[in-house]
Motif scaffolding. Structure first.
Motif, PDB file in Angstrom:
ATOM      1  N   THR A  77       0.875  -1.164   0.000  1.00  0.00           N
ATOM      2  CA  THR A  77       0.000   0.000   0.000  1.00  0.00           C
ATOM      3  C   THR A  77       0.910   1.211   0.000  1.00  0.00           C
ATOM      4  O   THR A  77       1.565   1.500   1.000  1.00  0.00           O
ATOM      5  CB  THR A  77      -0.933  -0.015   1.220  1.00  0.00           C
ATOM      6  OG1 THR A  77      -1.653  -1.250   1.224  1.00  0.00           O
ATOM      7  CG2 THR A  77      -1.912   1.129   1.192  1.00  0.00           C
ATOM      8  N   LEU A  78       0.990   1.879  -1.147  1.00  0.00           N
ATOM      9  CA  LEU A  78       2.011   2.900  -1.374  1.00  0.00           C
ATOM     10  C   LEU A  78       1.398   4.242  -1.757  1.00  0.00           C
ATOM     11  O   LEU A  78       0.288   4.303  -2.272  1.00  0.00           O
ATOM     12  CB  LEU A  78       2.934   2.457  -2.520  1.00  0.00           C
ATOM     13  CG  LEU A  78       3.533   1.058  -2.443  1.00  0.00           C
ATOM     14  CD1 LEU A  78       4.259   0.727  -3.738  1.00  0.00           C
ATOM     15  CD2 LEU A  78       4.468   0.936  -1.254  1.00  0.00           C
ATOM     16  N   ILE A  79       2.187   5.292  -1.512  1.00  0.00           N
ATOM     17  CA  ILE A  79       1.842   6.611  -2.033  1.00  0.00           C
ATOM     18  C   ILE A  79       3.052   7.159  -2.788  1.00  0.00           C
ATOM     19  O   ILE A  79       4.193   6.804  -2.506  1.00  0.00           O
ATOM     20  CB  ILE A  79       1.412   7.616  -0.940  1.00  0.00           C
ATOM     21  CG1 ILE A  79       2.555   7.918   0.031  1.00  0.00           C
ATOM     22  CG2 ILE A  79       0.176   7.129  -0.205  1.00  0.00           C
ATOM     23  CD1 ILE A  79       2.342   9.169   0.873  1.00  0.00           C
ATOM     24  N   VAL A  80       2.768   8.020  -3.754  1.00  0.00           N
ATOM     25  CA  VAL A  80       3.789   8.857  -4.376  1.00  0.00           C
ATOM     26  C   VAL A  80       3.518  10.262  -3.855  1.00  0.00           C
ATOM     27  O   VAL A  80       2.366  10.711  -3.836  1.00  0.00           O
ATOM     28  CB  VAL A  80       3.716   8.818  -5.913  1.00  0.00           C
ATOM     29  CG1 VAL A  80       4.530   9.955  -6.529  1.00  0.00           C
ATOM     30  CG2 VAL A  80       4.216   7.498  -6.445  1.00  0.00           C
ATOM     31  N   TYR A  81       4.579  10.931  -3.422  1.00  0.00           N
ATOM     32  CA  TYR A  81       4.403  12.271  -2.882  1.00  0.00           C
ATOM     33  C   TYR A  81       5.544  13.177  -3.337  1.00  0.00           C
ATOM     34  O   TYR A  81       6.597  12.709  -3.784  1.00  0.00           O
ATOM     35  CB  TYR A  81       4.313  12.233  -1.352  1.00  0.00           C
ATOM     36  CG  TYR A  81       5.586  11.763  -0.674  1.00  0.00           C
ATOM     37  CD1 TYR A  81       6.485  12.686  -0.138  1.00  0.00           C
ATOM     38  CD2 TYR A  81       5.888  10.406  -0.567  1.00  0.00           C
ATOM     39  CE1 TYR A  81       7.652  12.255   0.474  1.00  0.00           C
ATOM     40  CE2 TYR A  81       7.046   9.985   0.047  1.00  0.00           C
ATOM     41  CZ  TYR A  81       7.930  10.913   0.567  1.00  0.00           C
ATOM     42  OH  TYR A  81       9.089  10.484   1.163  1.00  0.00           O
ATOM     43  N   GLU A  82       5.273  14.455  -3.233  1.00  0.00           N
ATOM     44  CA  GLU A  82       6.269  15.485  -3.488  1.00  0.00           C
ATOM     45  C   GLU A  82       6.114  16.495  -2.374  1.00  0.00           C
ATOM     46  O   GLU A  82       5.021  17.046  -2.183  1.00  0.00           O
ATOM     47  CB  GLU A  82       6.023  16.111  -4.858  1.00  0.00           C
ATOM     48  CG  GLU A  82       7.106  17.087  -5.277  1.00  0.00           C
ATOM     49  CD  GLU A  82       6.888  17.578  -6.707  1.00  0.00           C
ATOM     50  OE1 GLU A  82       7.878  17.633  -7.439  1.00  0.00           O
ATOM     51  OE2 GLU A  82       5.742  17.907  -7.067  1.00  0.00           O
ATOM     52  N   GLU A  83       7.191  16.713  -1.637  1.00  0.00           N
ATOM     53  CA  GLU A  83       7.148  17.535  -0.431  1.00  0.00           C
ATOM     54  C   GLU A  83       6.104  16.941   0.510  1.00  0.00           C
ATOM     55  O   GLU A  83       6.213  15.802   0.901  1.00  0.00           O
ATOM     56  CB  GLU A  83       6.943  19.002  -0.788  1.00  0.00           C
ATOM     57  CG  GLU A  83       8.094  19.564  -1.588  1.00  0.00           C
ATOM     58  CD  GLU A  83       7.904  21.006  -2.001  1.00  0.00           C
ATOM     59  OE1 GLU A  83       6.941  21.667  -1.537  1.00  0.00           O
ATOM     60  OE2 GLU A  83       8.730  21.472  -2.812  1.00  0.00           O
ATOM     61  N   ASN A  84       5.043  17.672   0.844  1.00  0.00           N
ATOM     62  CA  ASN A  84       4.014  17.145   1.758  1.00  0.00           C
ATOM     63  C   ASN A  84       2.719  16.806   1.044  1.00  0.00           C
ATOM     64  O   ASN A  84       1.677  16.651   1.683  1.00  0.00           O
ATOM     65  CB  ASN A  84       3.729  18.154   2.881  1.00  0.00           C
ATOM     66  CG  ASN A  84       4.916  18.315   3.798  1.00  0.00           C
ATOM     67  OD1 ASN A  84       5.637  17.356   4.059  1.00  0.00           O
ATOM     68  ND2 ASN A  84       5.142  19.530   4.270  1.00  0.00           N
TER      69      ASN A  84
END
Length: 167
Positions: A51-58
């Motif tokens: 169970t993953l997320i891709v994020y940039e900064e917050n």
């Protein structure tokens, strides 16, 4: 683009929920009509390491999870992919990054088959899966209704080249 990938956590729920709402509102992503009421309900049948997320900064740009397809022991290594990208992050490689990382994580966790069930009209998602090694198994015609309208699904699967090869 300085995208990062990590396992999702309860702290990500508000952004995950908003991305899911956006997906539901398109009418192309799911038969679901509302978001689960809590992170715990959302992740209930999902594999936590997948169970993953891709994020940039917050900012969470997209999420994916791998859910069990059956409680039967024979299907322990089979999982169903869910993947959602924020509308502002579409066509920027977020979905591809999520799916590539999910494939690696799933194989580390012993999954030998991944399946995806996608609305026929969601050509972008079908293409994303195909370019990551999924093949169309078939079309499930009139498999369910959304807003009173019968919808077809494309069933895709990806077999691992690393897991499940032992005889």
């Amino acid at each position: 683009m300085n995208y990062m990938v990590r396992n999702a956590s309860k702290d990500d729920w508000d952004q995950i929920k908003n991305i899911y709402k956006e997906g539901i509102s398109t009418g192309l992503a799911t038969f679901e009509t509302k978001v689960p009421s809590s992170y715990e309900q959302w992740i209930l049948k999902a594999h936590p390491e997948c169970t993953l997320i891709v994020y940039e900064e917050n900012t969470t740009l997209g999420w994916c999870k791998l859910s069990t397809t059956s409680d039967r022991l024979a299907y322990t290594g089979v999982g169903e992919v869910s993947i959602y990208v924020h509308p502002s992050a579409k066509r920027k490689g977020v979905g591809d990054l999520l799916l590539k990382n999910l494939i690696v994580k799933s194989e580390e966790q012993g999954f030998w088959t991944l399946q995806a069930v996608i609305f026929l009209e969601n050509k972008g998602s079908v293409h994303l899966h195909q370019k990551n090694g999924f093949r169309v198994v078939g079309i499930r015609e009139r498999i369910g209704k959304i807003n009173g309208i019968w919808r077809d699904n494309v069933l895709l699967e990806r077999r691992s080249l690393l897991v499940g090869l032992e005889e």
